[in-house]
Structure formats: C-alpha cells, structure tokens
Design an enzyme around this catalytic site. Structure first.
Site, PDB file in Angstrom:
ATOM      1  N   ARG A 101       0.851  -1.208   0.000  1.00 22.42           N
ATOM      2  CA  ARG A 101       0.000   0.000   0.000  1.00 22.42           C
ATOM      3  C   ARG A 101       0.878   1.246   0.000  1.00 22.42           C
ATOM      4  O   ARG A 101       0.507   2.273   0.540  1.00 22.42           O
ATOM      5  CB  ARG A 101      -0.911   0.007   1.212  1.00 22.42           C
ATOM      6  CG  ARG A 101      -0.125  -0.080   2.485  1.00 22.42           C
ATOM      7  CD  ARG A 101      -0.849   0.296   3.714  1.00 22.42           C
ATOM      8  NE  ARG A 101      -0.008  -0.150   4.820  1.00 22.42           N
ATOM      9  CZ  ARG A 101      -0.317  -0.053   6.060  1.00 22.42           C
ATOM     10  NH1 ARG A 101      -1.450   0.468   6.408  1.00 22.42           N
ATOM     11  NH2 ARG A 101       0.505  -0.476   6.994  1.00 22.42           N
TER      12      ARG A 101
ATOM     13  N   ARG B 242      15.349  -1.572   3.563  1.00 23.43           N
ATOM     14  CA  ARG B 242      15.090  -2.250   4.834  1.00 23.43           C
ATOM     15  C   ARG B 242      16.014  -3.442   4.959  1.00 23.43           C
ATOM     16  O   ARG B 242      16.529  -3.931   3.934  1.00 23.43           O
ATOM     17  CB  ARG B 242      13.634  -2.758   4.862  1.00 23.43           C
ATOM     18  CG  ARG B 242      12.616  -1.673   4.577  1.00 23.43           C
ATOM     19  CD  ARG B 242      11.390  -2.246   3.845  1.00 23.43           C
ATOM     20  NE  ARG B 242      10.506  -1.153   3.379  1.00 23.43           N
ATOM     21  CZ  ARG B 242       9.505  -0.663   4.075  1.00 23.43           C
ATOM     22  NH1 ARG B 242       9.208  -1.192   5.243  1.00 23.43           N
ATOM     23  NH2 ARG B 242       8.783   0.332   3.620  1.00 23.43           N
TER      24      ARG B 242
ATOM     25  N   ASP C 230      11.479  -6.143   8.187  1.00 22.52           N
ATOM     26  CA  ASP C 230      11.041  -5.305   7.065  1.00 22.52           C
ATOM     27  C   ASP C 230      10.717  -3.889   7.533  1.00 22.52           C
ATOM     28  O   ASP C 230      10.518  -2.996   6.702  1.00 22.52           O
ATOM     29  CB  ASP C 230       9.817  -5.915   6.369  1.00 22.52           C
ATOM     30  CG  ASP C 230       8.711  -6.287   7.338  1.00 22.52           C
ATOM     31  OD1 ASP C 230       8.960  -7.157   8.188  1.00 22.52           O
ATOM     32  OD2 ASP C 230       7.619  -5.710   7.260  1.00 22.52           O
TER      33      ASP C 230
HETATM   34  P1  AMP Z   1       3.229  -3.155   7.855  1.00 15.43           P
HETATM   35  O1  AMP Z   1       2.325  -3.678   8.910  1.00 15.43           O
HETATM   36  O2  AMP Z   1       2.883  -1.750   7.455  1.00 15.43           O
HETATM   37  O3  AMP Z   1       4.665  -3.281   8.184  1.00 15.43           O
HETATM   38  O4  AMP Z   1       2.914  -4.026   6.579  1.00 15.43           O
HETATM   39  C1  AMP Z   1       3.259  -5.384   6.431  1.00 15.43           C
HETATM   40  C2  AMP Z   1       2.999  -5.818   5.011  1.00 15.43           C
HETATM   41  O5  AMP Z   1       1.597  -5.803   4.717  1.00 15.43           O
HETATM   42  C3  AMP Z   1       3.654  -4.960   3.958  1.00 15.43           C
HETATM   43  O6  AMP Z   1       4.053  -5.785   2.895  1.00 15.43           O
HETATM   44  C4  AMP Z   1       2.533  -4.047   3.543  1.00 15.43           C
HETATM   45  O7  AMP Z   1       2.721  -3.508   2.264  1.00 15.43           O
HETATM   46  C5  AMP Z   1       1.337  -4.980   3.584  1.00 15.43           C
HETATM   47  N1  AMP Z   1       0.073  -4.244   3.788  1.00 15.43           N
HETATM   48  C6  AMP Z   1      -0.333  -3.636   4.908  1.00 15.43           C
HETATM   49  N2  AMP Z   1      -1.534  -3.061   4.737  1.00 15.43           N
HETATM   50  C7  AMP Z   1      -1.920  -3.300   3.475  1.00 15.43           C
HETATM   51  C8  AMP Z   1      -3.073  -2.978   2.676  1.00 15.43           C
HETATM   52  N3  AMP Z   1      -4.094  -2.270   3.179  1.00 15.43           N
HETATM   53  N4  AMP Z   1      -3.091  -3.407   1.410  1.00 15.43           N
HETATM   54  C9  AMP Z   1      -2.087  -4.125   0.890  1.00 15.43           C
HETATM   55  N5  AMP Z   1      -0.985  -4.472   1.583  1.00 15.43           N
HETATM   56  C10 AMP Z   1      -0.891  -4.069   2.860  1.00 15.43           C
HETATM   57 MG    MG Z   2       6.093  -2.226   7.247  1.00 14.83          MG
END
Ligand code: AMP
Ligand code: MG
Length: 471
Positions: free
Chosen positions: A88, A178, A247
């Site tokens: 996203r 990262r 990440d």
């Molecule tokens: P994060 O929790 O932000 O570290 O995200 C973990 C993973 O989930 C990453 O690959 C993000 O890009 C993916 N991700 C989180 N929210 C979304 C969303 N609403 N749509 C698509 N991918 C998501």
């Molecule tokens: Mg993240």
C-alpha cells in the site's frame, strides 16, 4: 525547482515493479508540511491545495514521477516471509536537497500494487494522521525518522473494523531500504542483485565504505551504529515501536513504519501496546535485544558478499554494549549529569525501577527531575540520594543544569489519548484538534502557556491501552 530522480529504478528488476495510479473521487489536503517542502526544494503552490491533493493521492500523475513499489521480505515476529513488498505504498521518486542529500518521496495508501496480496492498498485516515503526528513529533524530539510531507483525505471510505474515511500520507525518507530488502534477494539466491543493492546502499548511506578494505562489512558497521543510536533514542523517550520486524528496520537508521507504536504514559519495562504482539516480543525493554537479532539477519545477507565471518561477528557482539553506550549518553543529560561514571547504568535503572513501582508517568517524571535538584522526591527511593551525590560531585551551576535538563526532557509528547482524540475528531470532519496537537508537538521542550492540558498524563478513563496496525 527540484527535479525528480529515479535511482531506484536502475536497480535490478527483481527489486521493483510499476504501481498503477488508482485515484480518488474527492481528495482533499488535510495537512501540509511547508518547512519540509522548502527543505526539499519543492516550489509547489501551497495556495492551490486542490492540486496538491490530486498529486499527493495519486489521483493525478505528478509531473516527472513514475510510481513504483519496492520488493522486500522480512522476519515478522520471528517468522521469515520471503515476499512482502510495498502493498500500500509507492515510491514517486527522489529529490536531492540543497545539501546534496537524497530523499525518497512515497505515497502510502494510494492503492494496490503488485505486492498487495489480498489487501486493498488503502489506508484509513486514522493511521495517516497518527504517522503524521508521531513522525513529525519524533523529528522535533531529535530522533532520526521518516517525515510526513502531506496528509490527504481521499473522500472514499475504507473498511477496517468499521467504515472509516480513507487517507494518503506522503512520506519522506533518506531511503526505504530495509533489512528485509536484503533478505528478499538473499533468500532468492540472487547474488548479483544483492551486490547491486549493497553497493546502492553504500552510495546512499555509507559512501566512505566504498573505499574500505571490506566495503560490505563497513556498510554493516554503519547500519549497526545507526540502529544502535536509534533504539537508544527510543528507550530514552519511552517510545515503543511495536512492530520491529526486519522489514520495518531501515538501513538509514530512521524510525520507519509507524504502526501500532506508542509513547508510554506510566512506565513499565515490559510495556506492550500492539494488539498483535501477544507475547511481548516487541515490548519496550526488548527493543535492544530485538534490534541486535535483526542486525544478525542483515549480517547473514551480507556474508553472501563477504564470507569472512570475523568482522561481522565482532560488530554483532559489540551491539548490546554500543546500544547501552548510546543510551547512557542520552540518559546522563536527562539526569543533569555531565560526566560518565562506572555506575551510571545502575543509577538509571534505580530510577526506572522506582518509576515502575510507583506507576509514574515516564515523560513527566523525567521532566520534573529538574525541579527537584535540591530535594529529590521521596518516591524515588535510593535513586534520590545517589543522584544528589552525583550532582554535588559535579558541582555545576544548578540553573544551568536545569536549563540543560529541560532542553532534553520533553514536556509534550504525542500521547495516545491525544492522538486518538485528534483522529476521532477528524473522522467527524473536524481537523482543528489535529492542527492544534500538531502545533503543540512542534515545540516539545518549551512550556506553552494555555496548552497545559497537552502535557498531562491521561486520566484513567482516557487511557489508551492498545494500538492497532491499521492495515
Ligand atoms: P506493515 O504492517 O505496514 O509493516 O505491513 C506489512 C505488510 O503488509 C507490507 O508488505 C505491507 O505492504 C502490507 N500491507 C499492509 N496493509 C496493506 C493494505 N491495506 N493493502 C495491501 N498491503 C498491505
Ligand atoms: Mg512495514
């Protein structure tokens, strides 16, 4: 006027993919960071917020940009996931500021990418405003962090725990490399791309390493130093990142990915806010050992390029000590101390134990220390007399000591209940609460008459005890 550059696009294809623009029906600019825009050399017309909202929501293509999503892997709560990537988020391009520093400009929540998996690629306005407030506060607190250039409300709903207004954040970072970016290529056995990535990271973050005898070891040492300093900073402020997966651990040493993070109110060493951190892996006091663990994962990747274990092992072995050195260097001025003594760590721990026993507010307790230079609070137990002894032995002018302490112990932090209040008001279409909180957090160390309430710990019924990823 700065021109967008696209150095990341020149990296091997495995690392990125084009991200299509989706667009929104009625994007509206909710927050704009003019000082940051000026620093980036952006001469956009802030008098035309509608144009900015269209560009910074991906509704209209920003001239000179070509959005791409970045690939990465990562250990999430200890489990390796070989493919994550920007689901996203999309990189618009890079800008080089007047000092020659290169910055990524990224939209978060602008729509699906090839790595969205089952997700919608969108973001609720809640996490957007949270990241805006927290990352900008972090910057004002002197902690390396990604920045927030703009927040846009999309005019369309997203579905999370309920229907919520959608938002897009424009994030600025020294890079979005990262530990997980390295893991992505190492796991695929793609050594050539891994080398290209490491050389790119060196050029961007550790240019001196290029001339070192062992460039990849020098890069590693640079990351270790930056991450050690970063986590020490968090500890010194009572900050809990909440999701220190590899990440979310940046090569630049910036605080990255403000998800379920929080500044603690009352101090507890093993405090956890994140709703998904059920075992407390990323609890406050675990952050130092976790960053050490994450750095070991980076070492494993770089060993592919420089297989001599020695230097990597040394750097890793020194990490806990390095974090502690940085932590004490930050803690001493918080206590009004100018010299280093052998029992400083014990002194700090004695205070923290007293705070935990008394369920005292972390931020206010440190801030109030400077008012007790003559007469320590009895609630501090053995810390009081020990601290007095140290102050007397140093024999500095107490007015000066006080001023120094107040310049490093913030009065205002983005407290959860205040952030939550700003988000709820924004959901109801009222952005004034957000604007006011944002303004308060611009000067975290200064007493701001009339804004006393922002410094207060939450009343029991205002306490926020859990935070969410917002994904
Ligand atoms: P994060 O929790 O932000 O570290 O995200 C973990 C993973 O989930 C990453 O690959 C993000 O890009 C993916 N991700 C989180 N929210 C979304 C969303 N609403 N749509 C698509 N991918 C998501
Ligand atoms: Mg993240």
């Amino acid at each position: 006027m700065s021109e967008f550059q696209h150095s990341y696009r020149d990296l091997p294809e495995a690392l990125h993919a084009q991200a299509p623009l989706r667009g929104f029906s009625a994007p509206e600019l909710l927050a704009w960071n003019q000082p940051l825009a000026t620093q980036l050399g952006l001469e956009w017309d802030a008098q035309d917020p509608a144009q900015l909202a269209r560009w910074l929501s991906g509704t209209e293509s920003l001239p000179g940009t070509a959005p791409l999503a970045q690939a990465y892997a990562g250990h999430q709560f200890g489990q390796f996931v070989p493919q994550l990537g920007d689901g996203r988020a999309m990189l618009l391009g890079e800008l080089v500021d007047a000092q020659g520093r290169r910055w990524d400009l990224q939209l978060k929540g602008a729509g699906r990418t090839p790595w969205s998996r089952g997700g919608d690629g969108l973001s609720s306005l809640g996490p957007v405003l949270r990241e805006f407030l927290l990352s900008e506060a972090m910057h004002r607190l002197g902690v390396p962090t990604t920045r927030a250039l703009a927040a846009v409300v999309t005019g369309e709903e997203v579905f999370r725990r309920q229907a919520e207004p959608g938002g897009v954040l424009t994030r600025v970072a020294a890079s979005h490399l990262r530990i997980g970016t390295f893991q992505y290529l190492a796991a695929r056995g793609d050594q050539a791309s891994l080398k290209a990535l490491a050389d790119y990271a060196i050029a961007r973050h550790d240019p001196d390493a290029a001339a070192a005898q062992r460039p990849y070891l020098a890069l590693f040492e640079g990351v270790v130093e930056r991450q050690a300093r970063l986590v020490a900073h968090w500890l010194s402020l009572g900050f809990i990142h909440g999701v220190m997966n590899t990440d979310n651990t940046s090569i630049s040493g910036e605080t990255l990915d403000y998800g379920p993070c929080a500044f603690m109110d009352e101090y507890r060493a093993l405090k956890v806010f994140s709703s998904i951190d059920q075992n407390g892996r990323y609890a406050y006091a675990n952050q130092a050992p976790i960053v050490h663990w994450n750095l070991a994962r980076l070492a494993e990747c770089l060993l592919v390029l420089d297989p001599e274990l020695d230097g990597f092992q040394n750097a890793l072995d020194r990490t806990p000590e390095l974090i502690q050195e940085h932590r004490l260097a930050l803690m001493r001025p918080k206590l009004g101390l100018a010299t280093a003594q052998a029992d400083d760590a014990t002194l700090v721990d004695t205070l923290l134990q007293a705070l935990e026993a008394g369920e005292a507010d972390f931020t206010l307790s440190f801030r109030e220390l400077s008012g007790h230079l003559h007469a320590p609070d009895k609630a501090w137990g053995e810390f009081g007399p020990r601290w007095q002894q140290r102050l007397q032995a140093e024999g500095r002018n107490l007015a000066q000591v006080r001023a120094c302490m107040d310049s490093v112990n913030p009065l205002y932090i983005p407290r959860n209940h205040q952030v939550e209040r700003a988000i709820q008001a924004a959901f109801a279409g009222d952005y004034k609460v957000f604007d006011e909180l944002r303004a308060v957090l611009e000067s975290p160390f200064d007493v701001q008459p009339g804004r006393e309430d922002y410094a207060l710990a939450p009343a029991r019924e205002e306490r926020v005890t859990q935070t969410f990823c917002g994904t």
